[in-house]
Each structure stands twice: as C-alpha cells, then as structure tokens.
Scaffold this active site. Structure first.
Site, PDB file in Angstrom:
ATOM      1  N   TYR A 208     -15.677  40.133 -15.595  1.00 24.33           N
ATOM      2  CA  TYR A 208     -14.434  40.819 -15.969  1.00 24.33           C
ATOM      3  C   TYR A 208     -14.036  40.400 -17.384  1.00 24.33           C
ATOM      4  O   TYR A 208     -13.976  39.199 -17.675  1.00 24.33           O
ATOM      5  CB  TYR A 208     -13.311  40.444 -14.990  1.00 24.33           C
ATOM      6  CG  TYR A 208     -11.961  40.967 -15.416  1.00 24.33           C
ATOM      7  CD1 TYR A 208     -11.545  42.244 -15.047  1.00 24.33           C
ATOM      8  CD2 TYR A 208     -11.115  40.198 -16.208  1.00 24.33           C
ATOM      9  CE1 TYR A 208     -10.326  42.749 -15.464  1.00 24.33           C
ATOM     10  CE2 TYR A 208      -9.887  40.689 -16.633  1.00 24.33           C
ATOM     11  CZ  TYR A 208      -9.500  41.962 -16.262  1.00 24.33           C
ATOM     12  OH  TYR A 208      -8.290  42.460 -16.682  1.00 24.33           O
ATOM     13  N   ARG A 229     -14.207  36.449 -17.533  1.00 24.23           N
ATOM     14  CA  ARG A 229     -14.311  35.731 -16.267  1.00 24.23           C
ATOM     15  C   ARG A 229     -15.701  36.028 -15.695  1.00 24.23           C
ATOM     16  O   ARG A 229     -16.186  37.148 -15.822  1.00 24.23           O
ATOM     17  CB  ARG A 229     -13.269  36.254 -15.247  1.00 24.23           C
ATOM     18  CG  ARG A 229     -11.812  36.041 -15.682  1.00 24.23           C
ATOM     19  CD  ARG A 229     -10.941  35.807 -14.455  1.00 24.23           C
ATOM     20  NE  ARG A 229     -11.419  34.618 -13.795  1.00 24.23           N
ATOM     21  CZ  ARG A 229     -11.567  34.481 -12.474  1.00 24.23           C
ATOM     22  NH1 ARG A 229     -11.271  35.470 -11.655  1.00 24.23           N
ATOM     23  NH2 ARG A 229     -12.029  33.355 -11.956  1.00 24.23           N
ATOM     24  N   HIS A 232     -17.005  37.904  -9.716  1.00 28.89           N
ATOM     25  CA  HIS A 232     -16.409  37.227  -8.559  1.00 28.89           C
ATOM     26  C   HIS A 232     -15.950  38.215  -7.502  1.00 28.89           C
ATOM     27  O   HIS A 232     -15.588  39.340  -7.807  1.00 28.89           O
ATOM     28  CB  HIS A 232     -15.223  36.353  -8.992  1.00 28.89           C
ATOM     29  CG  HIS A 232     -14.177  37.114  -9.755  1.00 28.89           C
ATOM     30  ND1 HIS A 232     -14.281  37.387 -11.108  1.00 28.89           N
ATOM     31  CD2 HIS A 232     -13.001  37.680  -9.366  1.00 28.89           C
ATOM     32  CE1 HIS A 232     -13.242  38.073 -11.508  1.00 28.89           C
ATOM     33  NE2 HIS A 232     -12.439  38.292 -10.469  1.00 28.89           N
ATOM     34  N   HIS A 234     -12.985  38.530  -4.649  1.00 28.20           N
ATOM     35  CA  HIS A 234     -11.702  37.939  -4.243  1.00 28.20           C
ATOM     36  C   HIS A 234     -11.566  38.034  -2.726  1.00 28.20           C
ATOM     37  O   HIS A 234     -11.935  39.050  -2.135  1.00 28.20           O
ATOM     38  CB  HIS A 234     -10.544  38.737  -4.832  1.00 28.20           C
ATOM     39  CG  HIS A 234     -10.327  38.549  -6.288  1.00 28.20           C
ATOM     40  ND1 HIS A 234      -9.562  37.528  -6.801  1.00 28.20           N
ATOM     41  CD2 HIS A 234     -10.736  39.277  -7.347  1.00 28.20           C
ATOM     42  CE1 HIS A 234      -9.511  37.648  -8.127  1.00 28.20           C
ATOM     43  NE2 HIS A 234     -10.216  38.698  -8.481  1.00 28.20           N
TER      44      HIS A 234
HETATM   45  C1  MBD Z   1      -9.194  38.935 -12.900  1.00 28.78           C
HETATM   46  O1  MBD Z   1     -10.094  39.749 -12.310  1.00 28.78           O
HETATM   47  C2  MBD Z   1      -8.835  37.824 -12.250  1.00 28.78           C
HETATM   48  O2  MBD Z   1      -9.404  37.603 -11.073  1.00 28.78           O
HETATM   49  C3  MBD Z   1      -7.926  36.934 -12.806  1.00 28.78           C
HETATM   50  C4  MBD Z   1      -7.589  35.700 -12.105  1.00 28.78           C
HETATM   51  C5  MBD Z   1      -7.363  37.203 -14.024  1.00 28.78           C
HETATM   52  C6  MBD Z   1      -7.712  38.332 -14.686  1.00 28.78           C
HETATM   53  C7  MBD Z   1      -8.612  39.193 -14.124  1.00 28.78           C
HETATM   54 FE    FE Z   2     -10.597  39.231 -10.445  1.00 29.08          FE
END
Ligand code: MBD
Ligand code: FE
Length: 294
Positions: A208, A229, A232, A234
C-alpha cells in the site's frame, strides 16, 4: 497499476476515512443518520496531564532545534491542510497508532495484535467457514488459500468465532475508500466451524502506498522518507467471552516488510505461504484469543 484503474486521490480516500471514523467511532451521524459507538469522555485531570505533556514536548523540540518563524508557519499551513485533505485518520494511524496499540496490547495473552488503520468498515458480508472473499471476475493477483483455527488461551476451539477480513487489491487499493471498486470487494465476515476452523480463498494483496498528492505524501516527500506499507491482510477476530483481536498478517520477504511506514509489522505476524499446486498459494495461521477482561 492497471490503466483501467481510476487513480485514488488523497482527497477522496481521506474524505471517506474521515467520514468512517466519525460514524463508527465518535457517534456522529453519517449522511443516512446512522451512528456508531460514542466517543468516551476523558477525565479532566487526565486531559490536563496529557495535553500539558504534549504541549511541553513541542516546546522542547522548538528550543532544542531552534525552530524559526518560517518553519512554524510551514507547520501551521501543513496542519491546516491535513484537515482539509481529510488525512487526520491516515496521519494518526500511520505515525501514532502503533504506540497506542503497543501500550494496549502489552499484557494481553494470545495472538499479537497490531494497528487497525483507517480502512476498516463494519458489517461486511457474512460468509461461512469455508468461503471466498467477494471479488471481481478475474480479480488480479496470486490466489491465496488462508486457513486455520481459532482457540481460546487454553487451546479450546472457538466455534462461531467471527473473522472480519479486509485487504487491498492487486493495485494496493481498498474498496469503499478508492473509486471504481465494487462495495465490499475483498472484505468479509467469516464464521468459524464447530471446531473453530476456517478456510478463506482470496488473493495476495499488493503493498500500500500513502497517496502522494495529499498532506501525508507531502510530508513524506519533504522529509525524504518512503511512502509504503508492506502487503498485508487486516483481521478482527472475535468470540463471546474473549477480547477482540485486531491484527494484520504480512508476507515473508515481501517489499517494505522491514521498513513499514506505519511501523506495524511484528515477526509473529509474518506468513510464509507455499505453492498450492492450483496456481496459487496456501498458508495456515491459527488465532489464540485472550479471555475477556473481568
Ligand atoms: C493502510 O492500508 C493501513 O493498513 C494503515 C495502517 C495505514 C494506511 C494504510
Ligand atoms: Fe491496510
């Protein structure tokens, strides 16, 4: 990014994240009159303690670094713009939430938690224990079979545990927060079977990137940081009599795994999926929920 994808703008995702936060977490009505949990009042003595500590910390930075009027005014205009872009949820969840989570999770047993971030949406479609997350025909990305079991701290299976899952697509975009993606795409609420087990078919998300056209992106560029990031999944995992676990799962050797801009990776939360022979990957991850606080 595929060229058919509408570019997600900071202002669009920021406005959605701000609206979601106000609706779900503060009790403010959304456009349809729906409200979530009211924000809790914080005790006067506690507000005095914390506000004084934060303000004093800012004074210390100004003295220690000899902050100039030009720098003070740059900060002031940047803070105003964060609100105008709707990026307070993004800013706080990226640079502050991980320490709040660290404090909150310090003495909780069971699977490690990590930050929720700005892109959770409640009431995702309910799915059985063996399920495929809602996705488009030919959804891009490597297929992933994600399976496991939910138990309590003593190891007893938790039937009927709810696994809320949400993730970015292969372009790193979230349904409901980026334009052009069907509502609830790659979001679902999976219920574990009689033995606490679940098996979810999805795709591996892409990393991301914080929008580069908003205030958070401007800060990142001005400071020479990176905006990423790691990929991931969630999750919120809940069961009666247990504390709800909010966490994320990452992918071994994935890009940015060591340098997450949101500082939310923990070694216990890194998956190592293996080829499944079906063209995709599979991985097993078990969740252990702590008992509800008395
Ligand atoms: C995201 O996808 C995220 O999981 C977090 C914590 C902050 C910005 C984008
Ligand atoms: Fe996220």
């Amino acid at each position: 990014m595929s060229d058919t994808t509408v570019k997600a703008t900071a202002a669009a995702s920021g406005a959605s994240a701000t609206e979601r936060f106000l609706t779900d977490k503060t009790g403010k009505a959304d456009k349809t009159g729906k409200t979530g949990a009211p924000a809790k009042d914080v005790d006067t003595v506690r507000v005095d303690t914390l506000a004084t500590a934060v303000i004093t910390a800012v004074h210390d930075v100004i003295r220690r670094h000899q902050v100039t009027y030009d720098e003070y005014n740059a900060l002031k205009s940047w803070l105003i713009a964060v609100g105008q872009d709707g990026e307070w949820p993004l800013f706080l969840d990226v640079w502050v939430e991980h320490v709040v989570e660290e404090v909150a999770g310090e003495s909780r047993e069971g699977t490690k938690g990590t930050i929720e971030g700005p892109y959770y949406a409640p009431d995702a479609p309910a799915l059985p224990s063996v399920a495929t997350l809602p996705m488009r025909d030919g959804e891009a990305g490597t297929p992933l079979l994600f399976q496991g079991r939910v138990t309590g701290a003593e190891g007893a299976p938790l039937p009927g545990a709810v696994l809320e899952m949400w993730q970015a697509d292969d372009d790193g975009l979230y349904a409901q927060f980026a334009p052009g993606i069907p509502e609830w795409n790659l979001r679902g609420r999976v219920v574990s079977d009689d033995d606490g087990r679940f098996a979810v078919t999805t795709i591996q998300p892409a990393p991301y990137q914080i929008p580069t056209d908003g205030s958070c992106g401007r800060l990142i560029a001005a400071a020479g940081w990176h905006a990423w990031r790691p990929a991931h999944l969630h999750l919120k995992v809940s069961a009666p009599g247990h504390q709800t676990l909010t966490t994320q799962l990452y992918f071994k050797d994935g890009a940015y795994i060591e340098t997450d801009v949101a500082s939310a990776v923990k070694p216990e939360l890194v998956l190592d999926p293996q080829p499944a022979g079906t063209g995709g990957n599979e991985v097993t991850y078990d969740f252990v929920l702590a008992p509800a606080a008395l």
